[in-house]
Design an enzyme around this catalytic site. Structure first.
Site, PDB file in Angstrom:
ATOM      1  N   GLY A 217      -4.622 -20.356  29.896  1.00 28.42           N
ATOM      2  CA  GLY A 217      -3.621 -20.916  30.806  1.00 28.42           C
ATOM      3  C   GLY A 217      -2.264 -20.243  30.667  1.00 28.42           C
ATOM      4  N   GLN A 218      -1.289 -20.797  31.380  1.00 24.84           N
ATOM      5  CA  GLN A 218       0.039 -20.178  31.433  1.00 24.84           C
ATOM      6  C   GLN A 218       0.650 -20.039  30.036  1.00 24.84           C
ATOM      7  OE1 GLN A 218       3.219 -22.573  32.943  1.00 24.84           O
ATOM      8  NE2 GLN A 218       4.526 -20.821  33.416  1.00 24.84           N
TER       9      GLN A 218
ATOM     10  N   ILE B 206       8.377 -23.538  32.634  1.00 21.46           N
ATOM     11  CA  ILE B 206       8.255 -22.354  31.779  1.00 21.46           C
ATOM     12  C   ILE B 206       8.125 -21.119  32.665  1.00 21.46           C
ATOM     13  CG2 ILE B 206       6.908 -21.231  29.956  1.00 21.46           C
ATOM     14  CD1 ILE B 206       8.134 -23.835  29.000  1.00 21.46           C
TER      15      ILE B 206
ATOM     16  N   GLY C 231      -7.273 -24.520  26.200  1.00 19.12           N
ATOM     17  CA  GLY C 231      -6.516 -24.033  27.357  1.00 19.12           C
ATOM     18  C   GLY C 231      -5.922 -22.658  27.099  1.00 19.12           C
TER      19      GLY C 231
ATOM     20  N   TYR D  36       0.863 -37.008  36.867  1.00 13.37           N
ATOM     21  CA  TYR D  36       1.158 -36.078  35.776  1.00 13.37           C
ATOM     22  C   TYR D  36       2.039 -36.773  34.726  1.00 13.37           C
ATOM     23  CZ  TYR D  36       2.931 -31.752  33.599  1.00 13.37           C
ATOM     24  OH  TYR D  36       3.273 -30.759  32.728  1.00 13.37           O
TER      25      TYR D  36
HETATM   26  N1  SER Z   1       6.016 -26.944  34.762  1.00  9.43           N
HETATM   27  C1  SER Z   1       5.413 -28.236  34.888  1.00  9.43           C
HETATM   28  C2  SER Z   1       5.115 -28.546  36.293  1.00  9.43           C
HETATM   29  O1  SER Z   1       5.886 -28.149  37.121  1.00  9.43           O
HETATM   30  C3  SER Z   1       6.320 -29.291  34.341  1.00  9.43           C
HETATM   31  O2  SER Z   1       5.939 -29.624  33.073  1.00  9.43           O
HETATM   32  O3  SER Z   1       4.164 -29.199  36.562  1.00  9.43           O
END
Ligand code: SER
Length: 317
Positions: free
Chosen positions: A11-12, A172, A8, A142
């Site tokens: 990714g961010q 984040i 990944g 999730y």
């Molecule tokens: N930043 C993530 C989300 O909003 C949370 O772990 O899905």
């Protein structure tokens, strides 16, 4: 010297963690694992990259063998709102791929870092000063995948002595790579809109308090946890870590101080609001502080000032 694979990596978090790891351990010792999106710029030019679809165990195995990898930062995952819209894919990527990575780690004796999340908690979790060890009955896909991931990583440690370690990340915030489909993303979007248009329409409602962290602290947390003396770790997967906790109106007020004339209104997205409502207001991260010295640098004012400074430069380029 460590030999690291980051899955990944575009990714961010991955895009910045890969660069931080290359700076620390040497460019050639950190392989950027990519899947559909190819790396660009510094990430592509500064070190090796490999196409590795983590749902295919042979693909992971080949890269680990080729580069003699001893540490995997497994960041390939779907964020909360995307996972809720495609729960089967979320299970495939967030859980089944993790099992494959853990199996490879068991075979080749690799250490594994796996991020968990505030999403691993649910509506029955104590929402204030959420303890390290507490009720985890998430109501989102999730969250189900994140709790499963925490348990799987603990299992591989206890059963097979794979050196697994993880963090429960909050939202984040960063100016480098925009997040994709998270519930906490408003706290990133607000800066882009404030700088470009002096106006932002927030998708979470007033009063929705969530834990957050600026990217430099998130990178330090991952690297410091993986460097921590294993003898001091009572917990492994996954540590509560936070740097600040705020609701939309608090970040609005802070941005206003730095961008006079900024205004914010609300158009609530029911999906992301219901996800946010099931997450804690503020985690207690004292266990991470005690066991491996977690100490964030950026609070809300410091994060906002740095975000606005750096993003203004980036958007003018
Ligand atoms: N930043 C993530 C989300 O909003 C949370 O772990 O899905």
């Amino acid at each position: 010297m460590k030999r690291i694979l980051v899955t990944g990596s575009v990714g961010q978090i991955g895009s910045e963690l890969t660069m931080a790891l290359r700076n620390k351990y040497g460019n050639d010792n950190v392989v950027a694992g990519v899947n559909k999106t190819m790396p660009t710029g510094e990430l592509k030019d500064s070190g090796p990259f490999e196409i590795v679809n983590c749902t295919e165990i042979e693909a992971v195995n080949n890269v680990v063998k080729k580069y003699e990898i001893d540490t995997i930062y497994h960041l390939a995952a779907l964020l909360s709102a995307v996972a809720e819209n495609n729960p089967r894919l979320a299970w495939e990527v967030n859980v089944n791929a993790l099992v494959k990575v853990l199996e490879i780690a068991r075979e080749h004796r690799c250490a594994v870092f796996t991020p968990s999340s505030i999403g691993a908690f649910g509506p029955t979790t104590p929402p204030d000063n959420t303890p390290q060890d507490t009720l985890q009955r998430p109501t989102t896909m999730y969250g189900v995948t994140k709790v499963s991931g925490e348990l799987l990583c603990d299992y591989y440690y206890y059963k097979f002595r794979v050196d697994t370690r993880g963090l429960r990340y909050p939202g984040i915030i960063s100016y480098v790579t925009p997040p994709g489909g998270g519930t906490t993303d408003y706290a990133v979007h607000i800066f882009y809109e404030a700088i470009k248009n002096k106006q932002y329409t927030c998708f979470l409602k007033e009063g929705t308090k969530l834990d957050m962290m600026y990217m430099p602290d998130a990178l330090d947390a991952a690297i410091n946890l993986m460097e921590a003396d294993p003898g001091k770790l009572i917990h492994r997967n996954a540590f509560n870590v936070t740097a600040m906790s705020f609701a939309p109106e608090a970040i609005e007020a802070e941005v206003k101080k730095l961008i006079p004339g900024f205004t914010m209104d609300y158009r609530v997205d029911p999906l992301r609001q219901s996800i946010a409502d099931s997450w804690p207001n503020h985690m207690d991260d004292s266990v991470a502080r005690q066991e491996w010295g977690w100490q964030p640098v950026y609070d809300l004012p410091a994060m906002c000032a740095d975000m606005i400074e750096k993003l203004t430069i980036k958007l003018k380029l």
